[in-house]
Write a protein that holds these residues in place. Sequence first.
Motif, PDB file in Angstrom:
ATOM      1  N   ALA A 103      54.699  52.954 -12.402  1.00 43.53           N
ATOM      2  CA  ALA A 103      54.831  52.728 -10.952  1.00 43.53           C
ATOM      3  C   ALA A 103      55.535  51.407 -10.750  1.00 43.53           C
ATOM      4  CB  ALA A 103      53.460  52.665 -10.305  1.00 43.53           C
ATOM      5  N   ASP A 104      56.397  51.312  -9.750  1.00 41.19           N
ATOM      6  CA  ASP A 104      57.014  50.025  -9.459  1.00 41.19           C
ATOM      7  C   ASP A 104      56.081  49.251  -8.532  1.00 41.19           C
ATOM      8  OD1 ASP A 104      58.460  47.804  -8.873  1.00 41.19           O
ATOM      9  OD2 ASP A 104      60.371  48.874  -8.682  1.00 41.19           O
ATOM     10  N   ASN A 105      55.294  48.367  -9.128  1.00 44.12           N
ATOM     11  CA  ASN A 105      54.269  47.669  -8.351  1.00 44.12           C
ATOM     12  C   ASN A 105      54.835  46.581  -7.445  1.00 44.12           C
ATOM     13  OD1 ASN A 105      52.181  49.273  -9.376  1.00 44.12           O
ATOM     14  ND2 ASN A 105      52.126  48.035 -11.253  1.00 44.12           N
ATOM     15  N   ARG A 106      56.156  46.369  -7.523  1.00 41.97           N
ATOM     16  CA  ARG A 106      56.780  45.390  -6.635  1.00 41.97           C
ATOM     17  C   ARG A 106      57.070  45.983  -5.266  1.00 41.97           C
ATOM     18  NH1 ARG A 106      61.369  43.297 -10.747  1.00 41.97           N
ATOM     19  NH2 ARG A 106      61.511  45.542 -11.013  1.00 41.97           N
ATOM     20  N   THR A 107      57.241  47.318  -5.240  1.00 45.47           N
ATOM     21  CA  THR A 107      57.728  47.923  -3.992  1.00 45.47           C
ATOM     22  C   THR A 107      56.613  48.494  -3.124  1.00 45.47           C
ATOM     23  OG1 THR A 107      58.054  50.018  -5.125  1.00 45.47           O
ATOM     24  CG2 THR A 107      59.954  48.524  -5.030  1.00 45.47           C
ATOM     25  N   ARG A 108      55.361  48.341  -3.554  1.00 45.18           N
ATOM     26  CA  ARG A 108      54.277  48.852  -2.696  1.00 45.18           C
ATOM     27  C   ARG A 108      53.254  47.758  -2.419  1.00 45.18           C
ATOM     28  NH1 ARG A 108      50.592  52.727  -6.506  1.00 45.18           N
ATOM     29  NH2 ARG A 108      50.699  51.503  -8.421  1.00 45.18           N
ATOM     30  N   TYR A 146      54.025  49.171 -14.523  1.00 46.03           N
ATOM     31  CA  TYR A 146      53.046  50.170 -14.972  1.00 46.03           C
ATOM     32  C   TYR A 146      51.631  49.650 -14.814  1.00 46.03           C
ATOM     33  CZ  TYR A 146      52.895  47.374 -19.279  1.00 46.03           C
ATOM     34  OH  TYR A 146      52.758  46.349 -20.174  1.00 46.03           O
ATOM     35  N   LEU A 147      50.685  50.585 -14.920  1.00 47.56           N
ATOM     36  CA  LEU A 147      49.253  50.274 -14.987  1.00 47.56           C
ATOM     37  C   LEU A 147      48.727  50.983 -16.228  1.00 47.56           C
ATOM     38  CD1 LEU A 147      48.148  51.088 -11.318  1.00 47.56           C
ATOM     39  CD2 LEU A 147      48.282  48.811 -12.324  1.00 47.56           C
ATOM     40  N   VAL A 148      47.780  50.369 -16.920  1.00 46.28           N
ATOM     41  CA  VAL A 148      47.210  51.045 -18.079  1.00 46.28           C
ATOM     42  C   VAL A 148      45.752  50.614 -18.248  1.00 46.28           C
ATOM     43  CG1 VAL A 148      48.202  49.285 -19.615  1.00 46.28           C
ATOM     44  CG2 VAL A 148      47.463  51.440 -20.589  1.00 46.28           C
ATOM     45  N   CYS A 149      44.930  51.548 -18.704  1.00 45.79           N
ATOM     46  CA  CYS A 149      43.504  51.262 -18.910  1.00 45.79           C
ATOM     47  C   CYS A 149      43.086  51.783 -20.277  1.00 45.79           C
ATOM     48  CB  CYS A 149      42.688  51.951 -17.815  1.00 45.79           C
ATOM     49  SG  CYS A 149      40.899  51.765 -18.012  1.00 45.79           S
ATOM     50  N   CYS A 150      42.229  51.062 -20.984  1.00 45.35           N
ATOM     51  CA  CYS A 150      41.697  51.577 -22.245  1.00 45.35           C
ATOM     52  C   CYS A 150      40.246  51.167 -22.443  1.00 45.35           C
ATOM     53  CB  CYS A 150      42.567  51.165 -23.439  1.00 45.35           C
ATOM     54  SG  CYS A 150      42.253  49.517 -24.059  1.00 45.35           S
ATOM     55  N   VAL A 151      39.584  51.857 -23.370  1.00 50.68           N
ATOM     56  CA  VAL A 151      38.197  51.567 -23.729  1.00 50.68           C
ATOM     57  C   VAL A 151      38.156  51.266 -25.223  1.00 50.68           C
ATOM     58  CG1 VAL A 151      35.850  52.501 -23.875  1.00 50.68           C
ATOM     59  CG2 VAL A 151      37.305  53.076 -21.916  1.00 50.68           C
ATOM     60  N   VAL A 152      37.476  50.172 -25.585  1.00 49.16           N
ATOM     61  CA  VAL A 152      37.384  49.779 -26.993  1.00 49.16           C
ATOM     62  C   VAL A 152      35.908  49.619 -27.359  1.00 49.16           C
ATOM     63  CG1 VAL A 152      37.782  47.812 -28.548  1.00 49.16           C
ATOM     64  CG2 VAL A 152      39.666  48.685 -27.163  1.00 49.16           C
ATOM     65  N   ASP A 153      35.524  50.133 -28.542  1.00 47.00           N
ATOM     66  CA  ASP A 153      34.128  50.003 -28.949  1.00 47.00           C
ATOM     67  C   ASP A 153      33.914  48.749 -29.805  1.00 47.00           C
ATOM     68  OD1 ASP A 153      34.752  50.501 -31.631  1.00 47.00           O
ATOM     69  OD2 ASP A 153      34.314  52.648 -31.479  1.00 47.00           O
ATOM     70  N   LEU A 154      32.637  48.514 -30.188  1.00 45.81           N
ATOM     71  CA  LEU A 154      32.274  47.297 -30.919  1.00 45.81           C
ATOM     72  C   LEU A 154      33.087  47.082 -32.194  1.00 45.81           C
ATOM     73  CD1 LEU A 154      28.400  46.795 -31.073  1.00 45.81           C
ATOM     74  CD2 LEU A 154      30.114  45.324 -30.004  1.00 45.81           C
ATOM     75  N   ALA A 155      33.409  48.198 -32.855  1.00 48.77           N
ATOM     76  CA  ALA A 155      34.165  48.093 -34.104  1.00 48.77           C
ATOM     77  C   ALA A 155      35.658  47.946 -33.848  1.00 48.77           C
ATOM     78  CB  ALA A 155      33.889  49.318 -34.968  1.00 48.77           C
ATOM     79  N   GLY A 156      36.055  47.930 -32.578  1.00 44.32           N
ATOM     80  CA  GLY A 156      37.454  47.692 -32.244  1.00 44.32           C
ATOM     81  C   GLY A 156      38.279  48.966 -32.113  1.00 44.32           C
TER      82      GLY A 156
END
Lengths: 413, 413
Positions: free
Chosen positions: A112-117, A92-102
């Motif tokens: 996604a199977d990142n091994r096969t591409r 998998y792929l994942v993205c997040c945004v965190v602010d100063l207060a956490g």
Amino acid sequence: MTGPVRQQAMRENNLGVVLRSIAEHGAVSRAAIAAATGLTKATVSSLVDELDRAGLVADGGAVGNVVGRPGQAVRLNPDGPVGVGLEINIDYLVCCVVDLAGHQRHLEVRLADNRTRPHGEVLDEAAELLAQGMRAAGRQPVAGLVAAVPGLVTAQRGALVAAPNLDWPELEVAEELTRRIGRSSPVVSVQNEANLAALGEFWFGGKPELADFIHVSGEIGIGAGVVVAGELFRGRHGFAGELGHVMVSVDGERCRCGALGCLEQVAGQEAILRAAGLPTTTGTSLGTPEGPLAQLVELARAEQSAAVSAIEQAGAALGVALAGMVNVLDPAAVVLGGMFAQLAPWLAGPVRAELDRRVLGARWTDLRVEVSRLGWEAAVRGAAGSVTRAIVRDPAEYLRGRTADIVAPWHCG
Amino acid sequence: MTGPVRQQAMRENNLGVVLRSIAEHGAVSRAAIAAATGLTKATVSSLVDELDRAGLVADGGAVGNVVGRPGQAVRLNPDGPVGVGLEINIDYLVCCVVDLAGHQRHLEVRLADNRTRPHGEVLDEAAELLAQGMRAAGRQPVAGLVAAVPGLVTAQRGALVAAPNLDWPELEVAEELTRRIGRSSPVVSVQNEANLAALGEFWFGGKPELADFIHVSGEIGIGAGVVVAGELFRGRHGFAGELGHVMVSVDGERCRCGALGCLEQVAGQEAILRAAGLPTTTGTSLGTPEGPLAQLVELARAEQSAAVSAIEQAGAALGVALAGMVNVLDPAAVVLGGMFAQLAPWLAGPVRAELDRRVLGARWTDLRVEVSRLGWEAAVRGAAGSVTRAIVRDPAEYLRGRTADIVAPWHCG
């Protein structure tokens, strides 16, 4: 303190003292900061003004002060700079945004199977996720971008030199991602995902009191992050915590790393699923409802013996490897993270038994076996959080505009 | 710097900056100290005067200064305070005295099988050795007494809680020794012998550049000392480095600690001697000429196959355990200490082979396998040296007369 101290350095140091005090207390008055830090009220006021101009603190409403009159509080600015985190894992792929207060402001996951591409395709999609994270930050400045990857990352260049489970070549991931998202953005820092997962769990998983612990990330690969006195322990080259390649069976199976009998071959996700007679498919790590990991948990709940014994055997092997690590590192706790968090009801017992049996100091310490609250989210949260944590740790460096350097707490050797 | 800084703390800090600069440079002029530290010459002169009054520095003769005119140098005072070190091991006792510059001024060894007599008797003899060390110091002030013991020592109280090879009960060794040598002496600090051996080798074994390494003490028991960024890594409770109890053989022999398959049962001194068909007798660790360890070395030199294969098998097991430790800690080097130093010609190869095979990052690091110069002397040198090193590290604490606290670098958790 180890070097000579001068006035300018003192002011910069005290800027951090004040900001950390605000971070610890939440909304707090200038008078209370002065009392907590031992600095004069005038100094605190001047430093808070500087932090305010930099957008790091904001009005925190009215609070009772030391003599009972209402005072004006300050707090970390939730609309201040943010960190963007990314995780590239095997499936998998994942993205997040965190602010100063956490607080987490954005989260996007792609299976996604990142091994096969080809790795170029994975990096393209990862950069796309980062760009979306930056857009999600809106008007808030993006102070840094950090990517978590499943392999050895060099301390100096942030290069991924070994990722046995992805089977990628040696790759300048930081540079590759930075190039893809464009020159106007901050450069991307890269770090081992197990390290970031340990930090994520420490900061955001309700375990701030642990300070000395080993966090185990169980996924297709197994890695550990070691936190010592509240700091990530990286080792001389940035390669510390490779628990998955500790030997647990002298004549065990050959691992993707080339050695025999590595823990990963007994207690990794695919090994457990195989032992339980289940298929191994993409996205398994996330425990998606229809996936085989969810199926394994369901079977174990129904006390199906193949499922329970597959998990218990993995637990015993994990316990043996962890016992060696505890004998060597002497932490206060071991935290079961990643998929191990979901398997904990059946896994934690055998782990505990091996620790009690094999850790020389077990009888004289109160070694805790804890379960991660964040599970697979720990690494990406740790990635984004390491940016905002670095600002709170050293605001002077942030004010100098050295966004590439603010994740310096990682640096070592 | 993590807390607010004020004037008094700054002067105390700078006292240490100057003393450490002198320690690094040997004989050095005040002008050169100023240049090296960035402090003004007036400040340096005032601080050097204070260190001189405290007996920590002495006249270092004439040296060329920055503009070519001869200047007066200062150096660490060889007639200043000393540290007294003691080691209680399974089959010997040893005491030494080390001065500020790190020179050994006294060394006394006694062979004895400390397993076969009451611990009170061992402690009586140990106290006697300490008293002789103090007498050997003559007019030089004894700044601290440190004892190395083969077992788990708590960080807080310096209590020996587990010494499987001595089979002692839980014992307040620090208190026992302090009581025996009398109230007018400094209190005795106690520390694990493998930890002190690592420090001894680091400071006095010609390996100051290592900074991040694992030092293995091979004796009847096997322990490791971990040095990270030049500091001893102790763990949360002071129990780190218990390499001897890492599992190397799933169905191996039962260890004195109660677990199965511990490294000590395969690569400990008695296991190796047994495998080579040799007797196990008192004082073996020291490799005394007539002892079985010397005999083993002689047989190996003569290429006797039982001797060589006993050492090689131990090396392979040691390599497997060390590979796990290196995967987890990522040091720059592994140092073979204690009897392993003597066995290195046959042991180092198999150790190296397992490290190359099993350390995930092996191809991207230049992991060194080094041989201890001090061998069995490392622990007692580290014990005495930790006192004088602590003075150089924090002279202000020494000047406050807090002799019991000057070995604080150990403290943890």
